[in-house]
Design an enzyme around this catalytic site. Structure first.
Site, PDB file in Angstrom:
ATOM      1  CG  HIS A 142      -5.892   1.906   5.007  1.00 60.16           C
ATOM      2  ND1 HIS A 142      -5.491   2.868   5.901  1.00 60.16           N
ATOM      3  CD2 HIS A 142      -4.871   1.030   4.910  1.00 60.16           C
ATOM      4  CE1 HIS A 142      -4.270   2.574   6.321  1.00 60.16           C
ATOM      5  NE2 HIS A 142      -3.878   1.464   5.725  1.00 60.16           N
TER       6      HIS A 142
ATOM      7  CD  GLU B 257      -3.013   5.511   6.620  1.00 59.32           C
ATOM      8  OE1 GLU B 257      -2.982   5.583   5.381  1.00 59.32           O
ATOM      9  OE2 GLU B 257      -2.088   4.997   7.285  1.00 59.32           O
TER      10      GLU B 257
ATOM     11  N   GLY C 200       2.455   2.446  10.752  1.00 65.02           N
ATOM     12  CA  GLY C 200       3.409   3.539  10.604  1.00 65.02           C
ATOM     13  C   GLY C 200       4.052   3.966  11.910  1.00 65.02           C
TER      14      GLY C 200
ATOM     15  CG  ASN D 183      -1.716   1.205   1.414  1.00 65.98           C
ATOM     16  OD1 ASN D 183      -1.799   2.035   0.503  1.00 65.98           O
ATOM     17  ND2 ASN D 183      -2.339   1.349   2.577  1.00 65.98           N
TER      18      ASN D 183
ATOM     19  CB  SER E 131       5.176  -1.534  12.072  1.00 67.55           C
ATOM     20  OG  SER E 131       4.768  -0.189  12.274  1.00 67.55           O
TER      21      SER E 131
ATOM     22  CD  GLU F 108      -3.459  -2.407   7.165  1.00 67.67           C
ATOM     23  OE1 GLU F 108      -2.410  -2.719   6.605  1.00 67.67           O
ATOM     24  OE2 GLU F 108      -4.017  -1.308   6.983  1.00 67.67           O
TER      25      GLU F 108
ATOM     26  CE  LYS G  78      -0.225   3.247   4.701  1.00 62.05           C
ATOM     27  NZ  LYS G  78      -0.174   3.363   6.154  1.00 62.05           N
TER      28      LYS G  78
HETATM   29  P1  PGA Z   1       2.769   0.402   7.653  1.00 66.02           P
HETATM   30  O1  PGA Z   1       1.296   0.571   6.993  1.00 66.02           O
HETATM   31  O2  PGA Z   1       3.321  -0.892   7.104  1.00 66.02           O
HETATM   32  O3  PGA Z   1       3.542   1.595   7.198  1.00 66.02           O
HETATM   33  O4  PGA Z   1       2.571   0.348   9.115  1.00 66.02           O
HETATM   34  C1  PGA Z   1       0.460  -0.518   6.758  1.00 66.02           C
HETATM   35  C2  PGA Z   1      -0.831  -0.020   6.160  1.00 66.02           C
HETATM   36  O5  PGA Z   1      -1.379   0.971   6.655  1.00 66.02           O
HETATM   37  O6  PGA Z   1      -1.360  -0.609   5.185  1.00 66.02           O
END
Ligand code: PGA
Length: 251
Positions: free
Chosen positions: A97, A99, A175, A10, A214, A169, A12
């Site tokens: 997601h 976010e 992140g 992803n 992460s 997630e 983003k």
């Molecule tokens: P990250 O994000 O690996 O940077 O923690 C995962 C995601 O939000 O899909």
């Protein structure tokens, strides 16, 4: 039947078109070092989906979008329809997601419409669920994931469910560098599968459930070794081809 193993990137809101093309090129170049049994998916921003699709042509790397519109077409300024994404050659779309839930008011109501649009256009949704820190600390993570599944996934037909991919997630791990332990991941993945089984029966055994938050080369193998973890949805580490591919070696 063994479940599909998936490593999805992803990206983003990262990479300019030229950078995205380079990244895709490097993933294609290194792909041969990883077991063919791993299904790689890259999800760039809308602006360079077409270029990335062109770049991965001839390889087994699939491309997904990071969202799609609730409606089929029309006067919805700024939105991108599932049909447009599919027409480019995308196979997947990330939906729900955290976010998008957190910053853009995504709800089960909008997600039901997006899921319908995705399926109507032959896209496979990667449906994300997961709790935030407060919910985890209050011990509500099971209930949160259950509701996110019941309110959306339970509305799918058996045929639609057969192609669904789920990503768990935990928001507190995205992140942040803070990963769920392999045990925490297994515990909730098994629970999610139980929730799916309650509605879809044995078909739940075939549904890939990815871990996200992460995930990196140093922890992927331990997490992927767990019975109910079928791969990862990778954010930060998907922006470096070497790390992204190394995560695939975690299987
Ligand atoms: P990250 O994000 O690996 O940077 O923690 C995962 C995601 O939000 O899909």
């Amino acid at each position: 039947m063994a479940r599909k193993k998936i490593v999805a990137g992803n990206w983003k809101m990262n990479t300019l078109p030229a950078e995205g093309v380079e990244l895709a090129k490097s993933v294609v170049a290194g792909r041969g070092e990883v077991c063919e049994c791993v299904n790689f998916i890259v999800c760039p921003p809308f602006t360079h989906l077409a270029q990335v699709i062109e770049q991965v042509k001839g390889s087994d790397i699939a491309v997904g979008a990071q969202d799609c519109a609730t409606e089929a077409k029309g006067a919805y300024t700024g939105e991108v329809a599932a049909s447009m994404i599919a027409a480019l050659g995308c196979k997947y779309v990330i939906l729900g997601h955290s976010e998008r839930r957190q910053y853009y008011g995504e709800t089960s109501e909008s997600l039901n419409k997006k899921m319908a649009q995705a399926y109507a256009n032959g896209l496979t949704p990667i449906y994300c669920v997961g709790e935030n820190l407060e919910e985890r600390e209050a011990g509500n993570h099971f209930a949160v994931c259950k509701a996110q599944i019941e309110e959306v996934v339970y509305n799918l037909t058996e045929e639609q469910f057969a192609s669904l991919v789920i990503a768990y997630e935990p928001v507190w791990a995205i992140g942040t560098g803070k990963t769920a332990t392999a045990e925490q991941a297994q515990e909730i993945h098994a629970y999610i599968r139980e929730v799916l089984r309650a509605k879809f029966g044995a078909a739940a055994e075939e549904c890939p459930i990815l871990y996200g938050g992460s995930c990196k080369p140093s922890n992927a193998a331990e997490i992927f070794a767990k019975e109910d973890v079928d791969g990862g949805l990778i954010g930060g580490a998907a922006l470096k081809a070497e790390d992204f591919l190394a995560i695939g070696k975690g299987f």
